[in-house]
Enzyme design. Structure first.
Site, PDB file in Angstrom:
ATOM      1  N   ARG A  78       0.819  -1.220   0.000  1.00  0.00           N
ATOM      2  CA  ARG A  78       0.000   0.000   0.000  1.00  0.00           C
ATOM      3  C   ARG A  78       0.851   1.267   0.000  1.00  0.00           C
ATOM      4  O   ARG A  78       0.303   2.372   0.044  1.00  0.00           O
ATOM      5  CB  ARG A  78      -0.953   0.006   1.207  1.00  0.00           C
ATOM      6  CG  ARG A  78      -0.250   0.209   2.524  1.00  0.00           C
ATOM      7  CD  ARG A  78      -1.080  -0.063   3.758  1.00  0.00           C
ATOM      8  NE  ARG A  78      -2.386   0.569   3.815  1.00  0.00           N
ATOM      9  CZ  ARG A  78      -3.165   0.533   4.892  1.00  0.00           C
ATOM     10  NH1 ARG A  78      -2.750  -0.087   5.994  1.00  0.00           N
ATOM     11  NH2 ARG A  78      -4.333   1.120   4.898  1.00  0.00           N
ATOM     12  N   ARG A 102      -2.022   1.894  14.651  1.00  0.00           N
ATOM     13  CA  ARG A 102      -1.212   0.913  13.906  1.00  0.00           C
ATOM     14  C   ARG A 102       0.220   1.441  13.805  1.00  0.00           C
ATOM     15  O   ARG A 102       0.586   2.081  12.812  1.00  0.00           O
ATOM     16  CB  ARG A 102      -1.770   0.717  12.483  1.00  0.00           C
ATOM     17  CG  ARG A 102      -3.150   0.153  12.396  1.00  0.00           C
ATOM     18  CD  ARG A 102      -3.197  -1.334  12.759  1.00  0.00           C
ATOM     19  NE  ARG A 102      -4.547  -1.850  12.615  1.00  0.00           N
ATOM     20  CZ  ARG A 102      -5.510  -1.762  13.536  1.00  0.00           C
ATOM     21  NH1 ARG A 102      -5.261  -1.162  14.700  1.00  0.00           N
ATOM     22  NH2 ARG A 102      -6.704  -2.259  13.318  1.00  0.00           N
ATOM     23  N   ASP A 152     -14.999  -1.881  13.441  1.00  0.00           N
ATOM     24  CA  ASP A 152     -15.527  -1.069  12.330  1.00  0.00           C
ATOM     25  C   ASP A 152     -17.052  -1.185  12.249  1.00  0.00           C
ATOM     26  O   ASP A 152     -17.758  -0.198  12.014  1.00  0.00           O
ATOM     27  CB  ASP A 152     -14.930  -1.522  10.984  1.00  0.00           C
ATOM     28  CG  ASP A 152     -13.409  -1.452  10.967  1.00  0.00           C
ATOM     29  OD1 ASP A 152     -12.836  -0.658  11.736  1.00  0.00           O
ATOM     30  OD2 ASP A 152     -12.801  -2.193  10.167  1.00  0.00           O
TER      31      ASP A 152
END
Ligand code: ADP
Length: 309
Positions: free
Chosen positions: A108, A172, A263
């Site tokens: 990513r 994170r 989430d």
């Protein structure tokens, strides 16, 4: 209690990635997921049609970006403000399964989403057109520092005019250049928010909080009006005014996959809170949604299986 709103525009801001996971026959299965997108998915599933739910990100101009945008649209999530960047592609991650243990590999670093806040005017237009904003610590972590400040400035404007700005710190450390950068930007994220929705295990591990009360206190000191601390099977604690109230989780006999528990809780909480204005009832509803989600495989459980379709 906040005033319940019958209709409005919900905007979630962040990165959705291509997800590759192993199917039973050994082939790879392709999907799309990412924390802020997952929350948009559950908000869409739980809000009535009078509410729009849009996703704000940047995608490339390749076939995979097209497929992802089509997937979002078919889930009822608006894609009109998504920026398309020439020559870029979406981020990708793979779920590896070995002896029942899951691990993740990510590609990513050069994803289009890292440029989602590079066009400040487009960002401002999307935020101004929305009533409710949602973002996460991952949204902030993937942006160049200057763009993270652009995003935070726009969110502070939204907060200043009375919009609900919800933030999941989703800590994170590996996505951040340093722990110091993470601590600073997460505090700035909370300052730009009215509602912060952290997970206690992350906050204890990375901010050293020794109790849920310390997590609530810290985020309220940064300037959040309300804090909802998720704590797995122990439930969620709402810190609002001087009160701290624990809303229990729903008992689940067999947990299948906890991906997206937090989430989905956030999406369910926001959808209920926006319609009814009662945080305790919203947390009870969110616990039911999260309980259903962890009894299924994958990040995105279909609205039919949530039994709210
Ligand atoms: P995150 O996924 O962000 O780490 P949590 O693990 O705290 O978040 O879970 C979010 C919510 O999901 C919890 O508040 C709870 O409602 C629900 N949940 C998570 N794990 C369980 C479990 N084992 N049993 C019942 N509910 C759970």
């Amino acid at each position: 209690m906040q005033e319940a709103v019958l209709s409005g525009h919900f905007l979630s801001i962040g990165e959705c990635m291509v997800e590759l996971s192993q199917a039973d026959d050994g082939h790879l299965r392709k999907g799309f997921a990412g924390d802020t997108f997952n929350t948009a998915w559950y908000a869409r599933a739980c809000l009535p049609e009078d509410w729009s739910v849009d996703y704000f990100t940047a995608l490339g101009d390749d076939a995979m970006s097209d497929e992802m945008a089509t997937f979002m649209g078919s889930a009822g999530i608006g894609t009109a403000s998504i920026r398309r960047l020439r020559g870029k592609t979406p981020g990708l991650y793979m779920i590896n399964l070995k002896d029942g243990e899951r691990s993740f590999s990510y590609w990513r670093d050069s994803s289009a989403a890292r440029q989602l806040a590079a066009d400040g005017d487009a960002l401002r237009a999307a935020i101004e057109a929305s009533d409710v904003l949602y973002f996460s610590g991952i949204t902030l972590a993937i942006l160049p520092r200057e763009d993270a400040y652009t995003l935070l400035a726009e969110l502070r404007r939204a907060k200043a005019v009375g919009k609900l700005v919800a933030f999941d710190p989703n800590l994170r450390p590996r996505l951040w250049s340093s722990l110091d950068a993470m601590h600073t930007l997460i505090a700035d994220g909370a300052r730009a928010s009215t509602l912060v929705m952290p997970s206690f295990d992350d906050e204890a591990a990375h901010f050293g909080d020794d109790s849920i009360s310390s997590t609530i206190r810290r985020y309220r000191q940064y300037g959040a009006n309300m804090v909802v601390v998720k704590n797995g099977p122990e439930g969620a604690t709402i810190g609002s005014g001087a009160d701290e109230t624990l809303v229990p989780a729903v008992k689940v006999n067999k947990v299948v996959d906890t991906t997206s528990a937090g989430d989905s809780f956030n999406g369910g909480f926001l959808a209920h809170y926006l319609q009814h204005g009662d945080p305790l009832a919203a947390a009870a509803f969110a616990a039911e949604i999260a309980a259903k989600v962890i009894q299924e495989h994958g990040a995105l459980v279909s609205p039919k299986k949530l039994k709210i379709a």
